[in-house]
Design an enzyme around this catalytic site. Sequence first.
Site, PDB file in Angstrom:
ATOM      1  N   GLN A   1     -88.058 -10.239   2.129  1.00  0.00           N
ATOM      2  CA  GLN A   1     -86.777 -10.111   1.417  1.00  0.00           C
ATOM      3  C   GLN A   1     -85.945 -11.211   1.389  1.00  0.00           C
ATOM      4  O   GLN A   1     -84.902 -11.506   0.659  1.00  0.00           O
ATOM      5  CB  GLN A   1     -85.894  -8.961   2.086  1.00  0.00           C
ATOM      6  CG  GLN A   1     -86.595  -7.637   2.046  1.00  0.00           C
ATOM      7  CD  GLN A   1     -85.888  -6.422   2.814  1.00  0.00           C
ATOM      8  OE1 GLN A   1     -84.629  -6.527   3.255  1.00  0.00           O
ATOM      9  NE2 GLN A   1     -86.515  -5.482   3.168  1.00  0.00           N
TER      10      GLN A   1
ATOM     11  N   HIS B   1     -83.011  -7.740   5.364  1.00  0.00           N
ATOM     12  CA  HIS B   1     -81.814  -7.175   5.319  1.00  0.00           C
ATOM     13  C   HIS B   1     -80.741  -8.428   5.468  1.00  0.00           C
ATOM     14  O   HIS B   1     -79.947  -8.621   6.539  1.00  0.00           O
ATOM     15  CB  HIS B   1     -81.451  -6.429   6.591  1.00  0.00           C
ATOM     16  CG  HIS B   1     -82.010  -4.942   6.611  1.00  0.00           C
ATOM     17  ND1 HIS B   1     -81.467  -3.912   7.113  1.00  0.00           N
ATOM     18  CD2 HIS B   1     -83.274  -4.800   5.765  1.00  0.00           C
ATOM     19  CE1 HIS B   1     -82.389  -2.876   7.000  1.00  0.00           C
ATOM     20  NE2 HIS B   1     -83.328  -3.189   6.053  1.00  0.00           N
TER      21      HIS B   1
ATOM     22  N   GLU C   1     -76.414   4.983   0.501  1.00  0.00           N
ATOM     23  CA  GLU C   1     -74.657   5.306   0.244  1.00  0.00           C
ATOM     24  C   GLU C   1     -74.450   4.464  -0.798  1.00  0.00           C
ATOM     25  O   GLU C   1     -74.636   3.256  -1.117  1.00  0.00           O
ATOM     26  CB  GLU C   1     -74.198   4.847   1.414  1.00  0.00           C
ATOM     27  CG  GLU C   1     -74.510   5.859   2.666  1.00  0.00           C
ATOM     28  CD  GLU C   1     -73.873   5.443   4.099  1.00  0.00           C
ATOM     29  OE1 GLU C   1     -73.788   5.724   4.948  1.00  0.00           O
ATOM     30  OE2 GLU C   1     -73.029   4.516   3.932  1.00  0.00           O
TER      31      GLU C   1
ATOM     32  N   TYR D   1     -67.655   1.471   8.410  1.00  0.00           N
ATOM     33  CA  TYR D   1     -68.572   2.567   7.267  1.00  0.00           C
ATOM     34  C   TYR D   1     -69.744   2.958   8.092  1.00  0.00           C
ATOM     35  O   TYR D   1     -70.453   3.617   7.656  1.00  0.00           O
ATOM     36  CB  TYR D   1     -68.751   1.731   6.017  1.00  0.00           C
ATOM     37  CG  TYR D   1     -67.516   1.541   5.228  1.00  0.00           C
ATOM     38  CD1 TYR D   1     -67.201   2.434   4.245  1.00  0.00           C
ATOM     39  CD2 TYR D   1     -66.702   0.678   5.567  1.00  0.00           C
ATOM     40  CE1 TYR D   1     -66.119   2.512   3.668  1.00  0.00           C
ATOM     41  CE2 TYR D   1     -65.489   0.623   4.862  1.00  0.00           C
ATOM     42  CZ  TYR D   1     -65.264   1.435   3.812  1.00  0.00           C
ATOM     43  OH  TYR D   1     -63.965   1.357   2.995  1.00  0.00           O
TER      44      TYR D   1
ATOM     45  N   TYR E   1     -87.511   4.847  10.466  1.00  0.00           N
ATOM     46  CA  TYR E   1     -88.890   5.045   9.704  1.00  0.00           C
ATOM     47  C   TYR E   1     -89.872   5.348  10.848  1.00  0.00           C
ATOM     48  O   TYR E   1     -90.824   5.804  10.271  1.00  0.00           O
ATOM     49  CB  TYR E   1     -89.186   3.384   9.542  1.00  0.00           C
ATOM     50  CG  TYR E   1     -88.431   2.981   8.672  1.00  0.00           C
ATOM     51  CD1 TYR E   1     -88.482   3.192   7.106  1.00  0.00           C
ATOM     52  CD2 TYR E   1     -87.405   1.839   8.798  1.00  0.00           C
ATOM     53  CE1 TYR E   1     -87.678   2.733   6.225  1.00  0.00           C
ATOM     54  CE2 TYR E   1     -86.549   1.252   7.829  1.00  0.00           C
ATOM     55  CZ  TYR E   1     -86.688   1.766   6.607  1.00  0.00           C
ATOM     56  OH  TYR E   1     -85.764   1.336   5.546  1.00  0.00           O
TER      57      TYR E   1
END
Length: 377
Positions: free
Chosen positions: A92, A154, A248, A258, A269
Amino acid sequence: MVKRAFAIGALAAAALLVSLPGFARAQDEVPGDSPYKITAVAEGLDHPWNLTFMPDGSILVVQLPGEIRVLRDGVMAPEPVAGVPEVFFKSQGGLFEVLPDPDFAENGYVYLSYAHGTPGENGTRVARARFDGQSLSELEVIFEATPKKDTPVHYGGVMTFLPDGTLLVAVGDGFDYREQAQRLDNDLGKIVRINRDGSVPEDNPFVAQEGARPEIWSYGHRNIQGLIYDEASGRVIEHEHGPRGGDEINIIEPGKNYGWPVITWGMDYSGARVSPYTEYEGMEQPLLHWTPSIAPCGFTLYRGAVFPEWEGDLFVGALAGQHVRRIDMENGEVVAQEELFADLGKRIRDVATGPDGYLYLVTDGEDGSVLRVAPAK
């Protein structure tokens, strides 16, 4: 203030799409009674990640491996933008976004977010550079997330400007470091707020708190992939990936927690529970959450005349769901959802509202495309 959660149901139908062979055609045939016409603006892209609409009418297509391509009048410039910094391209990691300065016409600055480093030591970085339409110059790094991590996932990396000219930058939790999202001594799992030169605004919520990173604006996030400032409502809106479920959408306020990973609607997972809690004192509830996961990516709030029925609605690309999710908003609340463009059969990496009022989609992968959505009639 705790926000009301709206869980997904099986809502609405998918709109029919056309296939998209060829490159930059003026228009495609519309089968049957589909309400949409799809135009292939560009094809054959290498992991396109983000679209940026520039003041001169050009479109920057950001590609994850570290290239920026320029579209002008529907034609791709033959060479990529020169002067792009080296990125850490793995999994990523790569080049995430380019954002023009609010005063771009006067100063020529753009801001780039990207992964930087090595497999054993990498993180989210933001640089500022001058852009002349063909190349970047005077590049300077203005923010680097701390600490470094050894995971290629991430990163967050999405950005938005606030009306006061400060810049919000999302930083992911690094996956293996999720507990750090609840700590204020690091940038992982946070939204940070910086000035355009990289300095820290004096009114950030944790500036005076001992042991806290002064750039932190909100915390308790997992992996934010969409970040919007809505001028009409004055709200900052983000979406983030949950694990297996628990994606979300949140309304972000400075200094708020949050919840990740203390509260979540998703499972790990492995099938284990991340946490027994979906609510906890002092932690914000999402405006909306999705289980099972749609893998949200790309985010726009529609303001335009082309689709008046969509005014004020949110649009999210769904990587796992391979569609675009329209979130019908009324008076700041979610009232319904609709799946669009599922017949394309593609992972949607970005969705954006163009200055022309059309909706633009970016499809994911080694042979990605930029598509424009218009009414069929």
